[in-house]
Structure formats: structure tokens, C-alpha cells
Design a protein around this motif. Structure first.
Motif, PDB file in Angstrom:
ATOM      1  N   CYS A   1     -54.680 -83.870 -28.782  1.00 24.13           N
ATOM      2  CA  CYS A   1     -54.408 -84.068 -30.165  1.00 24.13           C
ATOM      3  C   CYS A   1     -55.589 -82.854 -30.934  1.00 24.13           C
ATOM      4  O   CYS A   1     -56.513 -82.764 -30.702  1.00 24.13           O
ATOM      5  CB  CYS A   1     -55.092 -85.494 -30.636  1.00 24.13           C
ATOM      6  SG  CYS A   1     -55.432 -85.429 -32.213  1.00 24.13           S
ATOM      7  N   PRO A   2     -54.730 -82.241 -31.815  1.00 22.52           N
ATOM      8  CA  PRO A   2     -55.505 -80.958 -32.324  1.00 22.52           C
ATOM      9  C   PRO A   2     -56.744 -81.135 -33.116  1.00 22.52           C
ATOM     10  O   PRO A   2     -57.534 -80.299 -33.414  1.00 22.52           O
ATOM     11  CB  PRO A   2     -54.405 -80.347 -33.263  1.00 22.52           C
ATOM     12  CG  PRO A   2     -52.889 -80.671 -32.779  1.00 22.52           C
ATOM     13  CD  PRO A   2     -53.310 -81.951 -32.146  1.00 22.52           C
TER      14      PRO A   2
ATOM     15  N   ASN B   1     -58.936 -86.850 -32.020  1.00 31.73           N
ATOM     16  CA  ASN B   1     -59.147 -88.039 -32.318  1.00 31.73           C
ATOM     17  C   ASN B   1     -59.676 -88.667 -31.286  1.00 31.73           C
ATOM     18  O   ASN B   1     -59.508 -88.546 -30.130  1.00 31.73           O
ATOM     19  CB  ASN B   1     -57.674 -88.742 -32.842  1.00 31.73           C
ATOM     20  CG  ASN B   1     -57.163 -88.495 -34.267  1.00 31.73           C
ATOM     21  OD1 ASN B   1     -58.154 -87.868 -35.106  1.00 31.73           O
ATOM     22  ND2 ASN B   1     -55.963 -88.516 -34.537  1.00 31.73           N
TER      23      ASN B   1
ATOM     24  N   ILE C   1     -59.227 -91.477 -29.690  1.00 33.21           N
ATOM     25  CA  ILE C   1     -57.866 -92.528 -29.618  1.00 33.21           C
ATOM     26  C   ILE C   1     -58.323 -93.818 -28.889  1.00 33.21           C
ATOM     27  O   ILE C   1     -58.095 -94.804 -29.441  1.00 33.21           O
ATOM     28  CB  ILE C   1     -56.675 -91.726 -29.167  1.00 33.21           C
ATOM     29  CG1 ILE C   1     -56.304 -90.499 -30.054  1.00 33.21           C
ATOM     30  CG2 ILE C   1     -55.520 -92.725 -28.749  1.00 33.21           C
ATOM     31  CD1 ILE C   1     -55.343 -89.814 -29.222  1.00 33.21           C
TER      32      ILE C   1
ATOM     33  N   ASN D   1     -59.948 -87.033 -38.931  1.00 33.00           N
ATOM     34  CA  ASN D   1     -58.745 -86.643 -39.388  1.00 33.00           C
ATOM     35  C   ASN D   1     -58.580 -87.116 -40.787  1.00 33.00           C
ATOM     36  O   ASN D   1     -58.282 -88.223 -41.117  1.00 33.00           O
ATOM     37  CB  ASN D   1     -57.604 -87.059 -38.480  1.00 33.00           C
ATOM     38  CG  ASN D   1     -56.172 -86.908 -38.890  1.00 33.00           C
ATOM     39  OD1 ASN D   1     -56.090 -86.270 -40.075  1.00 33.00           O
ATOM     40  ND2 ASN D   1     -55.155 -87.162 -38.138  1.00 33.00           N
TER      41      ASN D   1
ATOM     42  N   CYS E   1     -50.416 -88.012 -40.246  1.00 32.95           N
ATOM     43  CA  CYS E   1     -50.128 -87.547 -38.661  1.00 32.95           C
ATOM     44  C   CYS E   1     -49.504 -88.478 -37.984  1.00 32.95           C
ATOM     45  O   CYS E   1     -48.709 -88.402 -37.008  1.00 32.95           O
ATOM     46  CB  CYS E   1     -51.538 -86.969 -37.989  1.00 32.95           C
ATOM     47  SG  CYS E   1     -52.192 -85.415 -39.077  1.00 32.95           S
TER      48      CYS E   1
ATOM     49  N   CYS F   1     -46.396 -86.354 -36.507  1.00 33.33           N
ATOM     50  CA  CYS F   1     -46.885 -85.486 -35.569  1.00 33.33           C
ATOM     51  C   CYS F   1     -45.825 -85.232 -34.556  1.00 33.33           C
ATOM     52  O   CYS F   1     -45.244 -86.494 -34.083  1.00 33.33           O
ATOM     53  CB  CYS F   1     -48.068 -85.958 -34.835  1.00 33.33           C
ATOM     54  SG  CYS F   1     -49.614 -85.028 -35.467  1.00 33.33           S
TER      55      CYS F   1
ATOM     56  N   GLN G   1     -45.544 -86.523 -31.297  1.00 33.69           N
ATOM     57  CA  GLN G   1     -46.478 -86.837 -30.432  1.00 33.69           C
ATOM     58  C   GLN G   1     -46.050 -86.581 -29.023  1.00 33.69           C
ATOM     59  O   GLN G   1     -46.697 -86.740 -28.104  1.00 33.69           O
ATOM     60  CB  GLN G   1     -46.526 -88.579 -30.782  1.00 33.69           C
ATOM     61  CG  GLN G   1     -47.487 -89.021 -31.838  1.00 33.69           C
ATOM     62  CD  GLN G   1     -46.781 -89.447 -32.979  1.00 33.69           C
ATOM     63  OE1 GLN G   1     -45.447 -89.579 -32.957  1.00 33.69           O
ATOM     64  NE2 GLN G   1     -47.094 -89.404 -34.337  1.00 33.69           N
TER      65      GLN G   1
ATOM     66  N   LEU H   1     -47.846 -83.880 -28.073  1.00 33.55           N
ATOM     67  CA  LEU H   1     -49.312 -83.850 -28.230  1.00 33.55           C
ATOM     68  C   LEU H   1     -49.879 -85.077 -27.323  1.00 33.55           C
ATOM     69  O   LEU H   1     -49.753 -85.207 -26.364  1.00 33.55           O
ATOM     70  CB  LEU H   1     -49.574 -83.855 -29.731  1.00 33.55           C
ATOM     71  CG  LEU H   1     -49.059 -82.520 -30.464  1.00 33.55           C
ATOM     72  CD1 LEU H   1     -49.194 -82.677 -31.895  1.00 33.55           C
ATOM     73  CD2 LEU H   1     -49.782 -81.362 -29.858  1.00 33.55           C
ATOM     74  N   CYS H   2     -50.480 -86.006 -28.212  1.00 33.77           N
ATOM     75  CA  CYS H   2     -51.242 -87.018 -27.579  1.00 33.77           C
ATOM     76  C   CYS H   2     -50.339 -87.940 -26.786  1.00 33.77           C
ATOM     77  O   CYS H   2     -50.740 -88.185 -25.578  1.00 33.77           O
ATOM     78  CB  CYS H   2     -51.844 -87.984 -28.684  1.00 33.77           C
ATOM     79  SG  CYS H   2     -50.714 -88.849 -29.924  1.00 33.77           S
TER      80      CYS H   2
ATOM     81  N   ILE I   1     -49.352 -93.980 -29.692  1.00 39.39           N
ATOM     82  CA  ILE I   1     -50.382 -93.710 -30.491  1.00 39.39           C
ATOM     83  C   ILE I   1     -50.402 -93.526 -31.797  1.00 39.39           C
ATOM     84  O   ILE I   1     -51.024 -94.095 -32.926  1.00 39.39           O
ATOM     85  CB  ILE I   1     -51.117 -92.482 -29.756  1.00 39.39           C
ATOM     86  CG1 ILE I   1     -51.522 -92.892 -28.294  1.00 39.39           C
ATOM     87  CG2 ILE I   1     -52.541 -92.032 -30.653  1.00 39.39           C
ATOM     88  CD1 ILE I   1     -52.045 -91.588 -27.612  1.00 39.39           C
TER      89      ILE I   1
ATOM     90  N   GLU J   1     -51.732 -95.457 -35.133  1.00 38.02           N
ATOM     91  CA  GLU J   1     -52.609 -94.645 -36.059  1.00 38.02           C
ATOM     92  C   GLU J   1     -52.199 -95.182 -37.381  1.00 38.02           C
ATOM     93  O   GLU J   1     -52.874 -95.470 -38.403  1.00 38.02           O
ATOM     94  CB  GLU J   1     -52.449 -93.157 -35.727  1.00 38.02           C
ATOM     95  CG  GLU J   1     -53.490 -92.398 -36.503  1.00 38.02           C
ATOM     96  CD  GLU J   1     -53.163 -90.901 -36.266  1.00 38.02           C
ATOM     97  OE1 GLU J   1     -52.404 -90.532 -35.775  1.00 38.02           O
ATOM     98  OE2 GLU J   1     -54.339 -90.265 -36.506  1.00 38.02           O
TER      99      GLU J   1
ATOM    100  N   VAL K   1     -50.587 -81.265 -38.414  1.00 38.51           N
ATOM    101  CA  VAL K   1     -51.973 -81.464 -37.775  1.00 38.51           C
ATOM    102  C   VAL K   1     -52.769 -80.425 -37.583  1.00 38.51           C
ATOM    103  O   VAL K   1     -54.041 -80.393 -37.610  1.00 38.51           O
ATOM    104  CB  VAL K   1     -51.875 -82.445 -36.481  1.00 38.51           C
ATOM    105  CG1 VAL K   1     -51.100 -81.786 -35.330  1.00 38.51           C
ATOM    106  CG2 VAL K   1     -53.120 -83.107 -35.816  1.00 38.51           C
TER     107      VAL K   1
HETATM  108 FE1  SF4 Z   1     -53.496 -86.578 -32.911  1.00 37.84          FE
HETATM  109 FE2  SF4 Z   1     -51.383 -88.088 -31.854  1.00 37.84          FE
HETATM  110 FE3  SF4 Z   1     -52.513 -88.659 -34.092  1.00 37.84          FE
HETATM  111 FE4  SF4 Z   1     -50.962 -86.423 -34.200  1.00 37.84          FE
HETATM  112  S1  SF4 Z   1     -50.358 -88.496 -33.768  1.00 37.84           S
HETATM  113  S2  SF4 Z   1     -53.231 -86.756 -35.217  1.00 37.84           S
HETATM  114  S3  SF4 Z   1     -51.744 -85.807 -32.215  1.00 37.84           S
HETATM  115  S4  SF4 Z   1     -53.506 -88.745 -32.169  1.00 37.84           S
END
Ligand code: SF4
Ligand code: FAD
Length: 490
Positions: free
Chosen positions: A61-62, A65, A67, A90, A96, A100, A102, A105-106, A120, A124, A461
């Protein structure tokens, strides 16, 4: 703390929130595609996290987070604490969670990959939407005003993230944008089926509650001189984005019915969002504002990135009879998110891979009638490791179209009002920052920059991460002492 059910992932499959039925999407519904988890769903999905001890998700995750920690808080229904933890890394978590990619990424690095990654992003979104709806707001009670004032040019994700962090450090942030609403591409680029615009309105309310001031409908360099800004404020942050469009230099690209992607999406977002469609155009785009009627038309979109996916899916909602995406590499090498490609397919979009456009063809009245494409094979990797598309001789064909949308990408451009203040850019227009200076500081030491204007067109992000971290540099440069609780580690 409740004890973790380590093998919950074996009993409970990964699920996403419900989506709007495809029949509604293809008949013009612009609502956000994914619904929301309820409490039970969010707790089940959060409970699938293994808490594996080596959270690759956080590293990928840039904004890094926390998580696994906020997934645990969701299981315990400690939503306000989860929201505070989300915001500690964040400044725009609910955005995001929605936009994002995802899968790259995460979630793409979740240990559970084989069993279905933890959802994730959707959790979020659940945390922050739930907390904000219940009245939770970032707690700034220990913030002492410093008397410092910083101008932020651009109310996109980079500028908003910077404003959030400056407010937490007691610095008064004044955000300027040429548009009449905040969000940048969140508002006027990303379609509402990916991001409901009410989310941005809520974020504006949160930021204003934190003391951030917005001056909208003001273009720096046109309505306000750069020198005036530099004189009036202690520092300036540039989050001006990337708006120079890559046209590919195709013969026929100026024909009637050929549209650049971003003006098409911006204009469409204005109309769908109930904004004045003739609101202030971006300099140089004045003549691209008339949106053609796509109903019953054959639309071809050139390009396979996220912007291309937004164009094909917008064309579907605008009633196009047939929508085709032509991309020069194969599906595995497509830059767009796999999830968005799957959604587009479901909405009836046809994908033609390994097709490179050669020219756009004209009919009798100079209107577009199609695109000549050539088939390609994948050759050797280029300097960035991406395999080149090599045309196959003699494989040309005509792809018939009434409208062609070019979505080859964007790059930043350094305007004269900045270069005249000593801000420098690379050959490809990216603002140069860092080096021997502080991170995100430009050659004019009073000016900082981040987001697409520095990185080139990228992600929400990454713009958020840069705006956040640039604020830390500004705070350091101003010599301001921030309450440690307010400024998260990068
Ligand atoms: Fe980070 Fe995933 Fe949330 Fe994007 S969606 S901010 S990559 S945890
Ligand atoms: P921007 O969001 O571009 O904001 C820049 C702001 O600066 C604008 O509001 C502009 O009006 C303002 N501005 C510029 N110059 C001036 C001036 N002189 N005076 C006043 N204001 C000025 N990313 C994802 O992560 N997920 C996605 O699904 C996704 N989809 C996308 C779809 C499209 C169609 C596009 C084009 C991009 C998409 N992106 C996506 C990328 C993402 O939107 C950008 O990377 C991100 O918005 C960059 O943020 P930024 O703050 O740097 O710039």
C-alpha cells in the motif's frame, strides 16, 4: 481483545459488496457500482485476515496503511478507533478504498491470495463511511495554531492530503483550484460509477471542519499571479496534476467524431454531476466541450489503461450500440485494473487485444468511419521491462466506428508562471523536487510539489502519499513543531 479465529478464511469465502445489476448499468445508471458492507459482512470479511505477521499488504500500500490492525478493530466493532487509525496514514481513506486498483496493491499481495484475498478496500470504505456518518471527525484538540499560512494550488488528492497534514500541524492551508468544486480528477475525471461525488462533498466538510480554506474558481497564473501568492504565503504546494494529453500522432486524429479521453470524461462528469457543462474549460480545451450523442453509435476506444476503461464504461451508459476497446498488447500486459476490465466485459464491452492503430479513416464529410489497425505480437522487453508490441505485416484491417476516443495517457507540463519563479521541470514536464533539498521541495525553496505534477499520471493513492509527505517537508522547512500524534510516519 477477542481471540482470532485463524482459519476463518477456510469457512468464509472472499466476497465483495453487492453490485448494481448489469441491466441497470447498461441502461444509463451512473450510481456507484459497488454497494456497502453491513456490519456483519464487514466483520466476517475482516475476520478472514490471518494477521500473518508479515503484512505484505501494508508494504504494498503506497501510504503503508496499518491494515491488519484496523481489520482487527472492525472485528471488535471499534469503528471510530479504526477510522482514526486509517486517517493516521491516509488523509483520504474512503476515496482510496473505492478507487485504488487493490488487485495490484494491497489485495494483490495478501498472503491469502490462493483462498481469495481479504477485501481490504471495501472494508476501508466501510470503516470511514460508517464513522463519518456517525459524526466522527479527526481530533485536532491538541493542535496549536502556528500563525503560518501555506497556499496549495490544486484541490486534487495531492493538494487535499497536503492540506489535511498542514491543518494537523497548526498551519493554515488555503487551497486554490480553477474548478468550482474540490477533488481534481476525483470530481471531474473518475466517473461516478467508481466514486460517488457525495463522498467528495463529505470530505470537503471534514477538511473545512479542520480549518482548511478553499478558494475555488481561481486559476493561479490567470486570476492570481504567482508572485502575489509567494508574497502572501509562507510556502506554496503545487498539486496541479497532469493534463497534457498524448495523442499518438495518428493520421486522422482531428476528424469529426474523434475525441481525447479526458475532455470527454470531464465534460461527461460535469453533466452527470449536474454541474454547468459550460463551466470553466481547461486552457486549450475550449473547442472540445461539445459532447457528441453516443446513443446507438459504434464507439472504439484506443488504449487499455484505467482511463480507457472509464471511457468504454461511460460510453455504455451513454447508450452506445457497440463499444470496443483496442489495445496493442495482450490482456496480461494491459495496464488497467483486472477488476475494471471484468466489469467492462460484463457491461458488454468487446476487447480486441494485440491491435495497434495505424490511422483513423474519414468518410465523405470528414467524419470518422473507423480505425485501421494492425495485429501485433509481443517482442523483447523495453527499458522498463514491458514487452514491445511488434506489428505483424499484412494483418491490417478496418475497425468500423462512428466515434473514436483516444486514451493513450497524460503527462504534466510546467506552465510559464512557475518557470518564471525558478521552478524547474524534466524534459517530460515533471516538476523536479528533492535532490539536495528536502523531499518534494523545488528549486524555488519556498515551493513544494507532489502528485501527478511530479510523478506523471499515476494513482490517487500515490498522489495522496506525496501530498502527505510534502506537508511533512513544509512543516520542517517552516520550523513548526507538530504534535507527534497528528503526523504519521511515512
Ligand atoms: Fe492502501 Fe489498499 Fe487502501 Fe489503497 S485500498 S489505500 S492500497 S490499503
Ligand atoms: P489532479 O487530481 O489532477 O488535481 C489537480 C488539480 O489542480 C485540478 O483540480 C486542477 O483543476 C488544479 N489546477 C491545475 N492547475 C491549476 C492552476 N493553475 N490554478 C488552480 N488550480 C489548478 N487513479 C486511481 O487510483 N484509481 C482510478 O480508478 C483512477 N481512475 C482515473 C480515471 C481517469 C479518467 C483519470 C484521468 C485518472 C484516473 N486515476 C485513477 C488517476 C488519478 O485520478 C490521478 O493520479 C490523481 O487524481 C492525481 O492527483 P493530483 O492531486 O496530483 O492531480
Amino acid at each position: 481483545m477477542s481471540r482470532k479465529q485463524v482459519f476463518q478464511f477456510l469457512d468464509l469465502p472472499r466476497t465483495m459488496p453487492q453490485r448494481i445489476p448489469v441491466e441497470l448499468r447498461t441502461s444509463g445508471d451512473w450510481g456507484e457500482l459497488y454497494g456497502k458492507f453491513d456490519k456483519a459482512d464487514a466483520q466476517y470479511q475482516a475476520g478472514r485476515c490471518l494477521d500473518c505477521g508479515n503484512p505484505y499488504c501494508s508494504w504494498k500500500c503506497p501510504v503503508h496503511n496499518a491494515i491488519p490492525q484496523w481489520l482487527q478493530l472492525v472485528q471488535e466493532n471499534r469503528i471510530e478507533e479504526a477510522a482514526a487509525l486509517c486517517h493516521s496514514t491516509n488523509p483520504l481513506p474512503e476515496v482510496c478504498g473505492r478507487v485504488c486498483p487493490q488487485d495490484r496493491l494491497c489485495e494483490g499481495s495478501c498472503t491469502l491470495e490462493e483462498f481469495g484475498a481479504v477485501t481490504i478496500g471495501a472494508v476501508e470504505k466501510y470503516i470511514v463511511d460508517t464513522a463519518l456518518a456517525a459524526g466522527w471527525r479527526p481530533d485536532l484538540h491538541d493542535v496549536q495554531p502556528t500563525g503560518k499560512r501555506v497556499a496549495i494550488v490544486g484541490a486534487g488528492p495531492a493538494g487535499l492530503a497536503c492540506a489535511d497534514r498542514l491543518a494537523r500541524a497548526g498551519v493554515h492551508a488555503v487551497v486554490f483550484d480553477r474548478y468550482e468544486q474540490i477533488g481534481g480528477l476525483l470530481q471531474f475525471g473518475i466517473p461516478s460509477f467508481k466514486l460517488d461525488k457525495a463522498v467528495i462533498a463529505k470530505r470537503r466538510e471534514v477538511l473545512e471542519g479542520m480549518g482548511v480554506e478553499f478558494r475555488l474558481g481561481v486559476e493561479i497564473g490567470r486570476d492570481v499571479e504567482a508572485a502575489q501568492l509567494l508574497g502572501e504565503f509562507d510556502a506554496v504546494f503545487l498539486g496541479t496534476g497532469a493534463y497534457r494529453y498524448t495523442d499518438g500522432g495518428l493520421p486522422g486524429q482531428d476528424l469529426k467524431g474523434v475525441l481525447p479521453a479526458l475532455p470527454f470524461l470531464v465534460q461527461n462528469s460535469r453533466i452527470v454531476g449536474g454541474n454547468d457543462p459550460w463551466g470553466r474549460p481547461i486552457a486549450g480545451w475550449e473547442d472540445t466541450l461539445a459532447l457528441p450523442d453516443l446513443s446507438g453509435k459504434r464507439v472504439v476506444v484506443l488504449g487499455g489503461g484505467d482511463t480507457g476503461m472509464d471511457c468504454v464504461r461511460s460510453a455504455v451508459r451513454l447508450g452506445a450500440a457497440k463499444v470496443t476497446c483496442a489495445y496493442r498488447r495482450d490482456e496480461a500486459n494491459m495496464p488497467g485494473s483486472a477488476r475494471e476490465v471484468a466489469n467492462a466485459r460484463e457491461e458488454g464491452v468487446r476487447f480486441l487485444f494485440n491491435r495497434q492503430p495505424l490511422s483513423i479513416e474519414a468518410g465523405a464529410d470528414d467524419e470518422v468511419i473507423g480505425v485501421t489497425v494492425v495485429e501485433t505480437m509481443l517482442g523483447e522487453p523495453d527499458a522498463r521491462g514491458r514487452r514491445n508490441a511488434v506489428p505483424v505485416e499484412g494483418s491490417e484491417s478496418l475497425l468500423e466506428a462512428d466515434v473514436v476516443i483516444i486514451a493513450f495517457g497524460f503527462s504534466p507540463e510546467l506552465p510559464e508562471w512557475l518557470s518564471s519563479q525558478g521552478v524547474q521541470s524534466s524534459d517530460n514536464g515533471r516538476i523536479l523536487v528533492g535532490g539536495a533539498r528536502l523531499p518534494y521541495q523545488t528549486a524555488n525553496t519556498k515551493v513544494f510539489a507532489g502528485g501527478d505534477a511530479v510523478r506523471g499520471a499515476d494513482l490517487v493513492v500515490t498522489a495522496v502519499a506525496e501530498g502527505r509527505d510534502a506537508a511533512a517537508s513544509i512543516v520542517q522547512w517552516l520550523g513548526v513543531e507538530a504534535a507527534p500524534r497528528q503526523i504519521a510516519a511515512a
